[in-house]
Write a protein that holds these residues in place. Structure first.
Motif, mmCIF file in Angstrom:
data_model
loop_
_atom_site.group_PDB
_atom_site.id
_atom_site.type_symbol
_atom_site.label_atom_id
_atom_site.label_comp_id
_atom_site.label_asym_id
_atom_site.label_seq_id
_atom_site.Cartn_x
_atom_site.Cartn_y
_atom_site.Cartn_z
ATOM 1 N N LEU A 82 0.900 -1.071 -0.177
ATOM 2 C CA LEU A 82 0.030 0.069 0.058
ATOM 3 C C LEU A 82 1.095 1.348 0.012
ATOM 4 O O LEU A 82 0.752 2.262 -0.754
ATOM 5 N N ALA A 83 1.722 1.215 0.879
ATOM 6 C CA ALA A 83 2.828 2.541 0.814
ATOM 7 C C ALA A 83 3.585 2.724 -0.491
ATOM 8 O O ALA A 83 3.706 3.653 -0.951
ATOM 9 N N ALA A 84 3.788 1.484 -1.102
ATOM 10 C CA ALA A 84 4.498 1.740 -2.324
ATOM 11 C C ALA A 84 3.695 2.194 -3.401
ATOM 12 O O ALA A 84 4.325 2.863 -4.401
ATOM 13 N N THR A 85 2.388 2.374 -3.313
ATOM 14 C CA THR A 85 1.587 2.630 -4.339
ATOM 15 C C THR A 85 1.050 4.052 -4.122
ATOM 16 O O THR A 85 0.270 4.657 -4.863
ATOM 17 N N GLY A 86 1.426 4.506 -3.236
ATOM 18 C CA GLY A 86 1.074 6.013 -2.526
ATOM 19 C C GLY A 86 -0.238 6.274 -1.839
ATOM 20 O O GLY A 86 -0.839 7.512 -1.762
ATOM 21 N N ALA A 87 -0.584 5.221 -1.344
ATOM 22 C CA ALA A 87 -1.938 5.111 -0.757
ATOM 23 C C ALA A 87 -1.693 5.939 0.678
ATOM 24 O O ALA A 87 -0.438 5.929 1.095
ATOM 25 N N PRO A 88 -2.635 6.533 1.246
ATOM 26 C CA PRO A 88 -2.368 7.159 2.446
ATOM 27 C C PRO A 88 -1.750 6.067 3.581
ATOM 28 O O PRO A 88 -1.987 4.967 3.628
ATOM 29 N N PRO A 89 -0.851 6.765 4.456
ATOM 30 C CA PRO A 89 0.004 5.966 5.212
ATOM 31 C C PRO A 89 -0.704 5.055 6.269
ATOM 32 O O PRO A 89 -2.029 5.685 6.900
ATOM 33 N N VAL A 90 -0.461 4.139 6.796
ATOM 34 C CA VAL A 90 -1.324 3.331 7.731
ATOM 35 C C VAL A 90 -0.331 2.838 8.845
ATOM 36 O O VAL A 90 0.777 2.385 8.677
ATOM 37 N N TYR A 91 -0.683 3.318 10.108
ATOM 38 C CA TYR A 91 -0.078 2.829 11.214
ATOM 39 C C TYR A 91 -0.142 1.596 11.544
ATOM 40 O O TYR A 91 -1.199 1.010 11.727
ATOM 41 N N PHE A 92 1.168 0.994 11.747
ATOM 42 C CA PHE A 92 1.129 -0.654 11.758
ATOM 43 C C PHE A 92 2.407 -0.710 12.816
ATOM 44 O O PHE A 92 3.529 -0.277 12.573
ATOM 45 N N ARG A 93 2.137 -1.436 13.829
ATOM 46 C CA ARG A 93 3.510 -1.789 14.638
ATOM 47 C C ARG A 93 3.452 -3.433 14.966
ATOM 48 O O ARG A 93 2.360 -3.981 15.170
ATOM 49 N N GLN A 94 4.657 -3.874 15.120
ATOM 50 C CA GLN A 94 4.588 -5.330 15.297
ATOM 51 C C GLN A 94 5.794 -5.346 16.432
ATOM 52 O O GLN A 94 6.831 -6.057 16.395
ATOM 53 N N GLN A 95 5.422 -4.962 17.633
ATOM 54 C CA GLN A 95 6.471 -4.905 18.841
ATOM 55 C C GLN A 95 6.069 -5.809 20.005
ATOM 56 O O GLN A 95 6.486 -5.414 21.008
ATOM 57 N N GLY A 96 5.116 -6.514 19.895
ATOM 58 C CA GLY A 96 4.596 -7.673 20.703
ATOM 59 C C GLY A 96 3.447 -6.865 21.527
ATOM 60 O O GLY A 96 3.187 -5.966 21.594
ATOM 61 N N THR A 97 2.923 -7.472 22.444
ATOM 62 C CA THR A 97 1.833 -7.218 23.376
ATOM 63 C C THR A 97 2.275 -7.608 24.749
ATOM 64 O O THR A 97 3.090 -8.643 25.111
ATOM 65 N N LEU A 98 1.772 -6.719 25.820
ATOM 66 C CA LEU A 98 1.981 -6.847 27.196
ATOM 67 C C LEU A 98 0.516 -7.464 27.621
ATOM 68 O O LEU A 98 -0.313 -7.007 27.639
ATOM 69 N N VAL A 99 0.959 -8.414 28.812
ATOM 70 C CA VAL A 99 -0.523 -8.690 29.482
ATOM 71 C C VAL A 99 -0.240 -8.762 31.010
ATOM 72 O O VAL A 99 0.751 -9.123 31.362
ATOM 73 N N GLY A 157 0.839 -7.527 17.163
ATOM 74 C CA GLY A 157 1.188 -6.149 16.703
ATOM 75 C C GLY A 157 -0.460 -5.449 16.762
ATOM 76 O O GLY A 157 -1.354 -6.160 17.269
ATOM 77 N N GLN A 158 -0.288 -4.579 15.902
ATOM 78 C CA GLN A 158 -1.817 -3.744 15.855
ATOM 79 C C GLN A 158 -1.835 -2.971 14.580
ATOM 80 O O GLN A 158 -0.441 -2.540 14.051
ATOM 81 N N LEU A 159 -2.610 -2.260 13.993
ATOM 82 C CA LEU A 159 -2.783 -1.285 13.304
ATOM 83 C C LEU A 159 -3.951 -0.441 13.187
ATOM 84 O O LEU A 159 -4.704 -0.828 14.113
ATOM 85 N N ALA A 160 -3.795 0.666 12.670
ATOM 86 C CA ALA A 160 -4.997 1.780 12.657
ATOM 87 C C ALA A 160 -5.970 1.130 11.654
ATOM 88 O O ALA A 160 -5.709 1.460 10.368
ATOM 89 N N ASN A 161 -7.009 0.619 12.197
ATOM 90 C CA ASN A 161 -8.226 0.209 11.227
ATOM 91 C C ASN A 161 -8.840 1.665 10.395
ATOM 92 O O ASN A 161 -8.717 1.143 9.211
ATOM 93 N N ASP A 162 -9.106 2.737 10.936
ATOM 94 C CA ASP A 162 -9.540 3.732 10.093
ATOM 95 C C ASP A 162 -8.597 3.985 8.851
ATOM 96 O O ASP A 162 -9.042 4.425 7.899
ATOM 97 N N GLN A 163 -7.239 4.058 9.107
ATOM 98 C CA GLN A 163 -6.323 4.246 8.237
ATOM 99 C C GLN A 163 -6.225 3.276 7.218
ATOM 100 O O GLN A 163 -5.801 3.604 6.124
ATOM 101 N N LEU A 164 -6.001 1.957 7.703
ATOM 102 C CA LEU A 164 -6.072 0.742 6.589
ATOM 103 C C LEU A 164 -7.088 1.028 5.641
ATOM 104 O O LEU A 164 -7.426 0.893 4.582
ATOM 105 N N MET A 165 -8.566 1.346 6.371
ATOM 106 C CA MET A 165 -9.668 1.084 5.658
ATOM 107 C C MET A 165 -9.781 2.300 4.409
ATOM 108 O O MET A 165 -10.337 2.321 3.285
ATOM 109 N N ALA A 166 -9.311 3.575 4.773
ATOM 110 C CA ALA A 166 -9.058 4.665 3.668
ATOM 111 C C ALA A 166 -8.005 4.325 2.911
ATOM 112 O O ALA A 166 -8.381 4.680 1.600
ATOM 113 N N ALA A 167 -6.944 3.597 3.178
ATOM 114 C CA ALA A 167 -5.655 3.470 2.233
ATOM 115 C C ALA A 167 -6.416 2.541 1.170
ATOM 116 O O ALA A 167 -6.063 2.576 0.012
#
Length: 353
Positions: A82-99, A157-167
């Motif tokens: 998505l980023a390579a095609t110039g779509a709006p940026p999507v917040y995405f992180r894969q740094q683990g989860t704390l419980v 990880g997690q991502l920003a679903n609103d940004q993904l849907m827009a992209a």
């Protein structure tokens, strides 16, 4: 051989992701949805968008776990594409989860830990780390001194679903999809979709309407989920935190601009009304208990939506009466969607008619 024309009913996460992947593969795609693309009152937009295959295994099974593991391989590729095609940026992180758990819920954390070690494949058990108070503080300084310990689950990880849907929407438009917005699908069959009183001929029809597919798939039911979004400059979290709660699988997911998504309740109800006071108080008090600075957080959004679930709580790709279905994503939508879409794309391109 001409490329197949595929009609997709439903423009939520599954529908949009499927449309995007099919368009990239050279297919003609028409997308039909009762809502406008920016509608916030949908299951896809009412989610913490957690990518937590390890944590979810405690309350799911090996099928969901395998789909989640495959999706965790696909998500970084998809976000990069998505980023390579110039779509709006999507917040995405894969740094683990704390419980973590407060003292009254410590037994729940211990039970959760035992379940994980029992259900995880041996090769994955090294991704679960038991933390004492000091090591927890190193992973998440904002929680220093607030908990006696916890778990760290690698690679989640997690991502920003609103940004993904827009992209996804931007790319679907750029690739030439014919998108019928705000038009309710009346019926669909093997080679047609009837929408807003008009019939459209397609080579293949796909039903991705979530709970809206109940007339065609009576075993589907809606499970009510609610999320709270706040803005709080006084707290910084590096990664999502799962807080043991007596009623819910509760996450606090950091987002850009000091926002946090708290979710989600999970209620066996098909009520589509606004969030209840009880849920708001429970989510808010859990958030405040994680860090007192959240007491000054500004409430940005309260949202509720129905998530489509089947009896076994597994998502499914199925051919029913000549129509392909992708549904039942329940609470595992963002976790499992890429693997399910990948499977369905393969099926459609192998035998499109």
């Amino acid at each position: 051989m001409s490329t197949p024309h595929i009609g997709i009913a439903g423009a939520g996460l599954a529908g949009r992701a499927l449309a995007w992947r099919l368009l990239r593969a050279g297919c003609r795609v028409s997308l039909f949805d009762a809502r406008l693309r920016d509608d916030q009152a949908t299951a896809s937009m009412t989610a913490a968008a957690m990518l937590s295959p390890l944590a979810e295994l405690a309350v799911s099974d090996e099928v969901v776990f395998a789909l989640g593991q495959r999706s965790m391989q696909l998500w970084p590729r998809w976000i990069a594409e998505l980023a390579a095609t110039g779509a709006p940026p999507v917040y995405f992180r894969q740094q683990g989860t704390l419980v973590v758990a407060h003292a009254p819920d410590q037994a729940s954390l211990e039970h959760f830990t035992r379940l994980l070690h029992h259900k995880l494949p041996e090769a994955c058990r090294a991704q679960v780390h038991t933390l004492d108070s000091a090591s927890l503080a190193r992973y998440e300084p904002a929680l220093a001194g607030r908990f006696g310990g916890g778990l760290f689950l690698e690679s989640e990880g997690q991502l920003a679903n609103d940004q993904l849907m827009a992209a996804l929407a931007a790319q679907i438009d750029a690739l030439g999809c014919h998108w019928h917005e705000g038009q309710r699908v009346d019926r669909l069959g093997p080679h047609f979709i009837s929408c807003a009183g008009a019939n459209y001929t397609v080579d293949v029809a796909v039903d991705a309407r979530g709970v809206g597919s109940q007339p065609a798939w009576p075993q589907l039911r809606g499970v009510r989920g609610e999320v709270l979004t706040v803005e709080c400059p006084g707290v910084t979290l590096q990664r999502p935190v799962r807080l043991m709660h007596p009623r819910y699988q509760l996450y606090v997911a950091p987002r850009p601009d000091h926002r946090f998504v708290v979710g989600a309740t999970e209620l066996e109800s098909e009520d589509t009304g606004a969030m209840t006071l009880r849920s708001m108080l429970e989510l808010g008090s859990a958030l405040h208990s994680l860090h007192p600075a959240f007491g000054e957080a500004r409430v940005v959004r309260l949202a509720a939506a129905l998530r489509p679930a089947l009896d076994d709580h597994r998502p499914a790709v199925a051919l029913r009466d000549g129509v392909w279905h992708i549904n039942g994503l329940y609470r595992h939508g963002y976790l499992c969607a890429p693997a399910l879409v990948e499977e369905l794309v393969h099926q459609l391109l192998e035998s499109p008619a």
